[in-house]
Design an enzyme around this catalytic site. Structure first.
Site, PDB file in Angstrom:
ATOM      1  N   ASP A 199      -0.259   4.941   0.935  1.00 43.97           N
ATOM      2  CA  ASP A 199      -0.335   6.132   1.576  1.00 43.97           C
ATOM      3  C   ASP A 199      -0.605   5.566   3.091  1.00 43.97           C
ATOM      4  OD1 ASP A 199      -1.056   8.409  -0.390  1.00 43.97           O
ATOM      5  OD2 ASP A 199      -2.851   7.014  -0.947  1.00 43.97           O
ATOM      6  N   ASP A 218       0.748  -1.034   0.020  1.00 40.47           N
ATOM      7  CA  ASP A 218       0.094  -0.011   0.020  1.00 40.47           C
ATOM      8  C   ASP A 218       0.807   1.135   0.051  1.00 40.47           C
ATOM      9  OD1 ASP A 218      -2.137   1.526   0.421  1.00 40.47           O
ATOM     10  OD2 ASP A 218      -1.843   1.883   2.598  1.00 40.47           O
ATOM     11  N   ASP A 235      -1.427  -0.193   6.031  1.00 37.39           N
ATOM     12  CA  ASP A 235      -1.836   0.320   7.255  1.00 37.39           C
ATOM     13  C   ASP A 235      -3.225   0.458   7.784  1.00 37.39           C
ATOM     14  OD1 ASP A 235      -3.285   3.500   6.816  1.00 37.39           O
ATOM     15  OD2 ASP A 235      -2.483   2.538   5.087  1.00 37.39           O
TER      16      ASP A 235
END
Length: 218
Positions: free
Chosen positions: A9, A7, A180
């Site tokens: 961001d 991922d 996250d």
């Protein structure tokens, strides 16, 4: 194939490029602060809460691309990279990417490819799966092409990416996904080695219960 998925961001970046792009355009005077800042924050809060309507958000995020020539957008993006993104790369990101230097590395992100392709290039990652803004003769229309790379859409888009290379999950010897966000639980559950990176509270609780590694790049 050994597949390392990341991922972007709040994972490889210590911040959100989608959110910061809108904020950058507000700071440049391209978007009206009074109109856009509250909406940008509201969409970001919905994303973190797992309640984001991706199509409503993309309508908000992609329409500004259609209002300006591509050359102007590219010039703004170059400044955006220098001022906002390069300082946002998490301190542990280079070492993590180097750890997977011999694997096929792919950034899988919900953020559109106009914003994220230069970021992937800066990080040295050739393969990017992102939400695709429609462009006609090089100019953006404000619409989306195909499935947004969000939640279950990340799994679907990854399977399309594999199929485009004549591969399937059966050809993947082993796989990692670093994220996250609770929004990435569908893809985290699909790989052999899911890793929570500076996770939100929901993902952290899920990772601890499932016995997934929890790491920090910050």
């Amino acid at each position: 194939m050994r597949l390392a998925l990341f991922d972007l961001d709040n994972t490889l970046l210590a911040g959100d490029s989608d959110f910061e792009w809108a904020q950058f355009l507000i700071e440049q005077g391209v978007l009206d602060r009074e109109v856009y800042e509250a909406r940008n924050q509201a969409f970001y809060d919905q994303y973190k809460a797992g309640t984001l309507d991706i199509h409503e958000f993309l309508d908000f995020q992609l329409k500004p691309l259609a209002r300006h020539p591509r050359a102007q957008l590219d010039a703004w993006h170059a400044e955006f990279m220098a001022r906002k993104i390069i300082p946002m790369v998490a301190p542990g990101t280079p070492a993590l990417l180097e750890k997977h230097a011999d694997d096929v590395r792919v950034i899988v992100t919900a953020t559109n490819s106009f914003v994220t392709r230069p970021i992937a290039d800066h990080l040295g990652i050739a393969h990017l799966i992102a939400t695709e803004p429609e462009a006609i003769e090089g100019e953006f229309t404000g619409r989306v092409v195909g499935t947004p790379s969000f939640r279950e859409g990340k799994v679907a888009r990854l399977e399309e990416w594999l199929a485009g290379r004549g591969k399937s999950w059966a050809d993947v010897e082993t796989s990692w996904f670093y994220s996250d966000s609770l929004n990435d639980l569908p893809l985290l559950a699909r790989v052999r080695h899911p890793v929570a990176v500076d996770p939100d509270a929901t993902l952290k609780a899920h990772a601890e219960q499932a016995g997934w590694p929890v790491i920090s790049l910050r």
